[in-house]
Design an enzyme around this catalytic site. Structure first.
Site, PDB file in Angstrom:
ATOM      1  CG  ASP A   1      -0.261   0.054   2.529  1.00  0.00           C
ATOM      2  OD1 ASP A   1       0.645  -0.774   2.755  1.00  0.00           O
ATOM      3  OD2 ASP A   1      -0.610   0.906   3.355  1.00  0.00           O
TER       4      ASP A   1
ATOM      5  CD  GLU B   1       4.153   0.553   6.796  1.00  0.00           C
ATOM      6  OE1 GLU B   1       4.956   0.923   7.664  1.00  0.00           O
ATOM      7  OE2 GLU B   1       3.796   1.309   5.844  1.00  0.00           O
TER       8      GLU B   1
END
Length: 176
Positions: free
Chosen positions: A71, A133
């Protein structure tokens, strides 16, 4: 797999934390399966989210895990001079959202393992890719929970997260 081509492909997926990450995970899964890896896609805790766990080599204790998140932080309200989800190469530098944190590391790992003859490995090479994350570590927590019952016991875990451009050989953790 050429690392620059892999990085360009990874950057092209707009895996902003609040977006669907499954297309990138599916592409990586297909790429790894094409080189003989055993791949599991672990559904996330919300729709559109998934982590990936892959193994090259034998299913034995030991080996190394190369771990990264896929991400990226949002690009909204930012003054990008280059398109964030298309890699631009300029003066031997790669530009695009995630080029450093951390699609660059993932591209390096995928490129290197593509040249490994898994039949000659005596210990496994694992690849762990997680989501979110950048916001709450949900993907890593979910993957660790999934792995708990698998009894995977690697010798090493290499997390390619850039840490102020310094190598860190241990980390106290986050307590989460």
């Amino acid at each position: 797999m050429n690392v620059q081509d892999v990085l360009a492909k990874l950057i092209s997926f707009p895996t902003v934390s609040d977006h669907d990450c499954r297309p990138l995970i599916q592409w990586v899964s297909s790429s790894l399966q094409a080189i003989g890896a055993h791949v599991d896609i672990i559904d996330g805790d919300v729709a559109g989210k998934a982590s990936l766990w892959a193994r090259l080599g034998p299913a034995v204790d030991g080996g190394i895990v190369f771990s990264g998140h896929i991400d990226v932080v949002p690009v909204d309200n930012q003054a990008w001079s280059k398109p964030p989800f298309a890699m631009t190469v300029e003066n031997d530098r790669f530009y695009g959202r995630g080029a450093c944190d951390m699609k660059g590391f993932v591209a390096c790992v995928l490129s290197v393992v593509a040249s490994v003859d898994a039949s000659k490995l005596t210990k496994p090479i694992y690849i762990a890719l997680t989501y979110n994350e950048e916001v709450n570590m949900a993907g890593a927590k979910h993957l660790v929970s999934w792995l708990h019952d698998k009894k995977v016991r690697p010798d090493w875990v290499w997390v390619g997260e850039p840490t102020e451009l310094n190598g860190v050989t241990a980390h106290k953790g986050t307590g989460n």
